[in-house]
Scaffold this motif. Structure first.
Motif, PDB file in Angstrom:
ATOM      1  N   ALA A 115       0.821  -1.198   0.000  1.00 39.98           N
ATOM      2  CA  ALA A 115       0.000   0.000   0.000  1.00 39.98           C
ATOM      3  C   ALA A 115       0.861   1.255   0.000  1.00 39.98           C
ATOM      4  O   ALA A 115       1.946   1.282   0.585  1.00 39.98           O
ATOM      5  CB  ALA A 115      -0.924  -0.007   1.211  1.00 39.98           C
ATOM      6  N   ASP A 116       0.343   2.281  -0.643  1.00 38.32           N
ATOM      7  CA  ASP A 116       0.976   3.599  -0.632  1.00 38.32           C
ATOM      8  C   ASP A 116       0.064   4.515   0.174  1.00 38.32           C
ATOM      9  O   ASP A 116      -1.026   4.859  -0.276  1.00 38.32           O
ATOM     10  CB  ASP A 116       1.135   4.111  -2.061  1.00 38.32           C
ATOM     11  N   PRO A 117       0.491   4.909   1.380  1.00 32.64           N
ATOM     12  CA  PRO A 117      -0.383   5.716   2.251  1.00 32.64           C
ATOM     13  C   PRO A 117      -0.889   6.996   1.595  1.00 32.64           C
ATOM     14  O   PRO A 117      -2.031   7.401   1.829  1.00 32.64           O
ATOM     15  CB  PRO A 117       0.510   6.016   3.453  1.00 32.64           C
ATOM     16  N   SER A 118      -0.052   7.640   0.780  1.00 27.52           N
ATOM     17  CA  SER A 118      -0.486   8.888   0.150  1.00 27.52           C
ATOM     18  C   SER A 118      -1.603   8.641  -0.854  1.00 27.52           C
ATOM     19  O   SER A 118      -2.512   9.471  -1.001  1.00 27.52           O
ATOM     20  CB  SER A 118       0.702   9.577  -0.534  1.00 27.52           C
ATOM     21  N   LEU A 119      -1.559   7.497  -1.531  1.00 27.19           N
ATOM     22  CA  LEU A 119      -2.615   7.155  -2.472  1.00 27.19           C
ATOM     23  C   LEU A 119      -3.861   6.681  -1.727  1.00 27.19           C
ATOM     24  O   LEU A 119      -4.988   6.992  -2.120  1.00 27.19           O
ATOM     25  CB  LEU A 119      -2.141   6.085  -3.447  1.00 27.19           C
ATOM     26  N   ALA A 120      -3.651   5.911  -0.663  1.00 24.48           N
ATOM     27  CA  ALA A 120      -4.775   5.426   0.133  1.00 24.48           C
ATOM     28  C   ALA A 120      -5.587   6.588   0.695  1.00 24.48           C
ATOM     29  O   ALA A 120      -6.816   6.502   0.824  1.00 24.48           O
ATOM     30  CB  ALA A 120      -4.268   4.535   1.266  1.00 24.48           C
ATOM     31  N   ALA A 121      -4.904   7.684   0.993  1.00 25.54           N
ATOM     32  CA  ALA A 121      -5.592   8.850   1.555  1.00 25.54           C
ATOM     33  C   ALA A 121      -6.525   9.510   0.549  1.00 25.54           C
ATOM     34  O   ALA A 121      -7.417  10.277   0.934  1.00 25.54           O
ATOM     35  CB  ALA A 121      -4.562   9.862   2.049  1.00 25.54           C
ATOM     36  N   MET A 122      -6.353   9.203  -0.725  1.00 27.08           N
ATOM     37  CA  MET A 122      -7.203   9.786  -1.761  1.00 27.08           C
ATOM     38  C   MET A 122      -8.551   9.086  -1.877  1.00 27.08           C
ATOM     39  O   MET A 122      -9.472   9.613  -2.487  1.00 27.08           O
ATOM     40  CB  MET A 122      -6.488   9.717  -3.123  1.00 27.08           C
ATOM     41  N   VAL A 123      -8.671   7.889  -1.309  1.00 23.60           N
ATOM     42  CA  VAL A 123      -9.919   7.121  -1.422  1.00 23.60           C
ATOM     43  C   VAL A 123     -10.962   7.702  -0.470  1.00 23.60           C
ATOM     44  O   VAL A 123     -10.695   7.859   0.719  1.00 23.60           O
ATOM     45  CB  VAL A 123      -9.677   5.633  -1.098  1.00 23.60           C
ATOM     46  N   PRO A 124     -12.152   8.022  -0.957  1.00 28.30           N
ATOM     47  CA  PRO A 124     -13.203   8.561  -0.085  1.00 28.30           C
ATOM     48  C   PRO A 124     -13.521   7.621   1.073  1.00 28.30           C
ATOM     49  O   PRO A 124     -13.468   6.395   0.934  1.00 28.30           O
ATOM     50  CB  PRO A 124     -14.402   8.702  -1.029  1.00 28.30           C
ATOM     51  N   ASP A 125     -13.869   8.207   2.216  1.00 23.85           N
ATOM     52  CA  ASP A 125     -14.137   7.429   3.428  1.00 23.85           C
ATOM     53  C   ASP A 125     -15.233   6.397   3.223  1.00 23.85           C
ATOM     54  O   ASP A 125     -15.160   5.287   3.760  1.00 23.85           O
ATOM     55  CB  ASP A 125     -14.519   8.364   4.579  1.00 23.85           C
ATOM     56  N   GLN A 126     -16.273   6.753   2.465  1.00 29.90           N
ATOM     57  CA  GLN A 126     -17.395   5.827   2.315  1.00 29.90           C
ATOM     58  C   GLN A 126     -17.005   4.576   1.547  1.00 29.90           C
ATOM     59  O   GLN A 126     -17.676   3.543   1.633  1.00 29.90           O
ATOM     60  CB  GLN A 126     -18.587   6.508   1.638  1.00 29.90           C
ATOM     61  N   ILE A 127     -15.916   4.625   0.809  1.00 35.01           N
ATOM     62  CA  ILE A 127     -15.445   3.464   0.066  1.00 35.01           C
ATOM     63  C   ILE A 127     -14.453   2.653   0.894  1.00 35.01           C
ATOM     64  O   ILE A 127     -14.513   1.419   0.920  1.00 35.01           O
ATOM     65  CB  ILE A 127     -14.811   3.896  -1.279  1.00 35.01           C
ATOM     66  N   LYS A 128     -13.552   3.331   1.589  1.00 36.21           N
ATOM     67  CA  LYS A 128     -12.501   2.598   2.299  1.00 36.21           C
ATOM     68  C   LYS A 128     -12.881   2.183   3.713  1.00 36.21           C
ATOM     69  O   LYS A 128     -12.148   1.439   4.369  1.00 36.21           O
ATOM     70  CB  LYS A 128     -11.217   3.415   2.337  1.00 36.21           C
ATOM     71  N   SER A 129     -14.029   2.607   4.193  1.00 35.84           N
ATOM     72  CA  SER A 129     -14.386   2.359   5.594  1.00 35.84           C
ATOM     73  C   SER A 129     -14.458   0.882   5.948  1.00 35.84           C
ATOM     74  O   SER A 129     -14.151   0.484   7.074  1.00 35.84           O
ATOM     75  CB  SER A 129     -15.721   3.034   5.928  1.00 35.84           C
ATOM     76  N   ASP A 130     -14.867   0.018   4.975  1.00 40.75           N
ATOM     77  CA  ASP A 130     -14.980  -1.414   5.258  1.00 40.75           C
ATOM     78  C   ASP A 130     -13.753  -2.203   4.812  1.00 40.75           C
ATOM     79  O   ASP A 130     -13.724  -3.433   4.929  1.00 40.75           O
ATOM     80  CB  ASP A 130     -16.243  -2.001   4.627  1.00 40.75           C
ATOM     81  N   GLY A 131     -12.757  -1.518   4.263  1.00 43.91           N
ATOM     82  CA  GLY A 131     -11.514  -2.191   3.878  1.00 43.91           C
ATOM     83  C   GLY A 131     -11.541  -2.904   2.549  1.00 43.91           C
ATOM     84  O   GLY A 131     -10.549  -3.513   2.140  1.00 43.91           O
ATOM     85  N   VAL A 132     -12.677  -2.831   1.833  1.00 42.72           N
ATOM     86  CA  VAL A 132     -12.781  -3.528   0.547  1.00 42.72           C
ATOM     87  C   VAL A 132     -13.353  -2.596  -0.512  1.00 42.72           C
ATOM     88  O   VAL A 132     -14.019  -1.604  -0.206  1.00 42.72           O
ATOM     89  CB  VAL A 132     -13.661  -4.799   0.630  1.00 42.72           C
ATOM     90  N   ILE A 133     -13.067  -2.938  -1.766  1.00 44.32           N
ATOM     91  CA  ILE A 133     -13.715  -2.293  -2.905  1.00 44.32           C
ATOM     92  C   ILE A 133     -14.652  -3.321  -3.514  1.00 44.32           C
ATOM     93  O   ILE A 133     -14.222  -4.398  -3.925  1.00 44.32           O
ATOM     94  CB  ILE A 133     -12.690  -1.833  -3.956  1.00 44.32           C
ATOM     95  N   LYS A 134     -15.919  -3.015  -3.556  1.00 44.21           N
ATOM     96  CA  LYS A 134     -16.914  -3.937  -4.118  1.00 44.21           C
ATOM     97  C   LYS A 134     -16.910  -3.809  -5.644  1.00 44.21           C
ATOM     98  O   LYS A 134     -17.159  -2.733  -6.176  1.00 44.21           O
ATOM     99  CB  LYS A 134     -18.290  -3.643  -3.539  1.00 44.21           C
ATOM    100  N   VAL A 135     -16.635  -4.921  -6.308  1.00 44.65           N
ATOM    101  CA  VAL A 135     -16.409  -4.914  -7.744  1.00 44.65           C
ATOM    102  C   VAL A 135     -17.436  -5.775  -8.478  1.00 44.65           C
ATOM    103  O   VAL A 135     -17.631  -6.938  -8.136  1.00 44.65           O
ATOM    104  CB  VAL A 135     -14.996  -5.450  -8.080  1.00 44.65           C
ATOM    105  N   GLY A 136     -18.069  -5.200  -9.489  1.00 47.87           N
ATOM    106  CA  GLY A 136     -18.943  -5.972 -10.360  1.00 47.87           C
ATOM    107  C   GLY A 136     -18.173  -6.458 -11.566  1.00 47.87           C
ATOM    108  O   GLY A 136     -17.455  -5.676 -12.203  1.00 47.87           O
ATOM    109  N   VAL A 137     -18.295  -7.751 -11.896  1.00 48.39           N
ATOM    110  CA  VAL A 137     -17.555  -8.336 -13.008  1.00 48.39           C
ATOM    111  C   VAL A 137     -18.376  -9.449 -13.653  1.00 48.39           C
ATOM    112  O   VAL A 137     -19.061 -10.202 -12.960  1.00 48.39           O
ATOM    113  CB  VAL A 137     -16.187  -8.883 -12.531  1.00 48.39           C
ATOM    114  N   ASP A 138     -18.331  -9.520 -14.980  1.00 53.82           N
ATOM    115  CA  ASP A 138     -18.948 -10.635 -15.695  1.00 53.82           C
ATOM    116  C   ASP A 138     -17.819 -11.606 -16.043  1.00 53.82           C
ATOM    117  O   ASP A 138     -17.083 -11.403 -17.007  1.00 53.82           O
ATOM    118  CB  ASP A 138     -19.632 -10.126 -16.966  1.00 53.82           C
ATOM    119  N   ALA A 139     -17.701 -12.666 -15.257  1.00 55.13           N
ATOM    120  CA  ALA A 139     -16.561 -13.577 -15.375  1.00 55.13           C
ATOM    121  C   ALA A 139     -16.812 -14.673 -16.411  1.00 55.13           C
ATOM    122  O   ALA A 139     -16.770 -15.864 -16.111  1.00 55.13           O
ATOM    123  CB  ALA A 139     -16.234 -14.184 -14.015  1.00 55.13           C
ATOM    124  N   SER A 140     -17.069 -14.244 -17.654  1.00 52.84           N
ATOM    125  CA  SER A 140     -17.262 -15.215 -18.731  1.00 52.84           C
ATOM    126  C   SER A 140     -16.473 -14.788 -19.966  1.00 52.84           C
ATOM    127  O   SER A 140     -16.892 -15.040 -21.095  1.00 52.84           O
ATOM    128  CB  SER A 140     -18.754 -15.338 -19.090  1.00 52.84           C
TER     129      SER A 140
END
Length: 300
Positions: free
Chosen positions: A43-68
């Motif tokens: 992790a790069d702390p300076s980059l991590a600080a750019m992520v909005p709180d509502q996204i990073k608060s749970d520690g994950v990024i929820k990703v939609g993907v069509d895995a086909s």
């Protein structure tokens, strides 16, 4: 022929607009490690600080993907986990931001509406960044793809993408290749020649299997998909030149604040340290590598 058309699964305007119909196919699992490839990126702390709180608060990024869509994104039959270079790359992007990517397998045309509604924080599914989609979501570009064709090794039918009249050609449902082939077929009939026989399948893997089995004469798909199928099967070859290149992009909500800038900065860092090129080279798709990710880089 159409030129300048944009790669990857063309979504009708009605499907792009937010709706309540966010029907999902089987999930890849709730474990954030469900990315298939373990990232060693720190992790790069300076980059991590750019992520909005509502996204990073749970520690994950929820990703939609069509895995086909192998080798970009697919389900490993042995583990049932979502894997592919597209998945591995975004896992590294998330890690650079101090987060874990949590992938959820979804129908392709539900991904952008899911990003709009907040169900997903990002869409990562070989999505072409194009002007229509930029009306409803923002993009961070990360790859350049075009359309390529493949035929059985030796090209026994002497398929020429620019003169495929009367031949059977496989494409995946909902892709821009369907529109491309329809335009090519119309050019055939306008010239008094037989139409191209489109064989449209729900999943790209079905198209690949049809070609290997000799049920169709050729197929058209995104360039990394065709290259991956040729490499995996050993029974296909790429014919003609790649055309109509355009960027893939990560789709994020218009209301996601500085999230797109954080993703762009993380990609730049991965390009600079060689991780980006290493992931693409391992998958054999390095020909589409970019040097500068941009925000909303659609070709006008």
């Amino acid at each position: 022929m159409t030129t300048g058309s944009l790669r990857r699964r063309a979504v009708a305007a009605a499907a792009v607009m937010l709706s309540g119909a966010l029907a999902l196919s089987a999930c890849g699992g709730d474990d954030p490690e469900d990315a298939g490839a373990t990232s060693q990126t720190s992790a790069d702390p300076s980059l991590a600080a750019m992520v909005p709180d509502q996204i990073k608060s749970d520690g994950v990024i929820k990703v939609g993907v069509d895995a086909s869509y192998p080798p970009n994104e697919t389900v490993d039959p042995a583990t049932q986990k979502i894997v592919g270079w597209d998945v591995e790359l975004f896992t590294a992007v998330a890690a650079k931001l101090g987060l874990k990517a949590q992938f959820e397998n979804a129908g392709f045309d539900t991904i952008i509406p899911g990003v709009q509604s907040g169900k997903y924080e990002v869409g990562v599914s070989s999505l072409t960044d194009n002007p229509e989609r930029e009306k409803v979501v923002d993009f961070v570009t990360y790859y350049s793809a075009g359309t390529a064709w493949a035929a059985p090794k030796g090209n026994p039918k002497n398929v020429d993408p620019d003169n495929a009249c009367g031949l059977s050609v496989g494409v995946q449902q909902g892709t821009v290749q369907v529109d491309d082939l329809n335009a090519r077929s119309k050019a055939c009939t306008d010239a008094g020649k037989p139409a191209i026989k489109l064989v449209v399948r729900k999943q790209q893997t079905e198209v690949n299997n049809d070609l290997v089995a000799g049920k169709i004469d050729a197929m058209a798909a995104d360039s990394p998909i065709v290259g991956g199928a040729a490499k995996q099967t050993g029974k296909l070859e790429i014919i003609g030149e790649v055309y109509d290149t355009a960027p893939y992009g990560y789709a994020v909500s218009k209301n996601s604040g500085t999230f797109k800038e954080a993703l762009q900065a993380a990609l730049k860092a991965l390009i600079a340290d060689g991780t980006y090129k290493q992931i693409l080279t391992k998958a054999g798709v390095e020909s589409g590598a970019i040097t500068e990710p941009v925000i909303n880089g659609a070709q006008k």
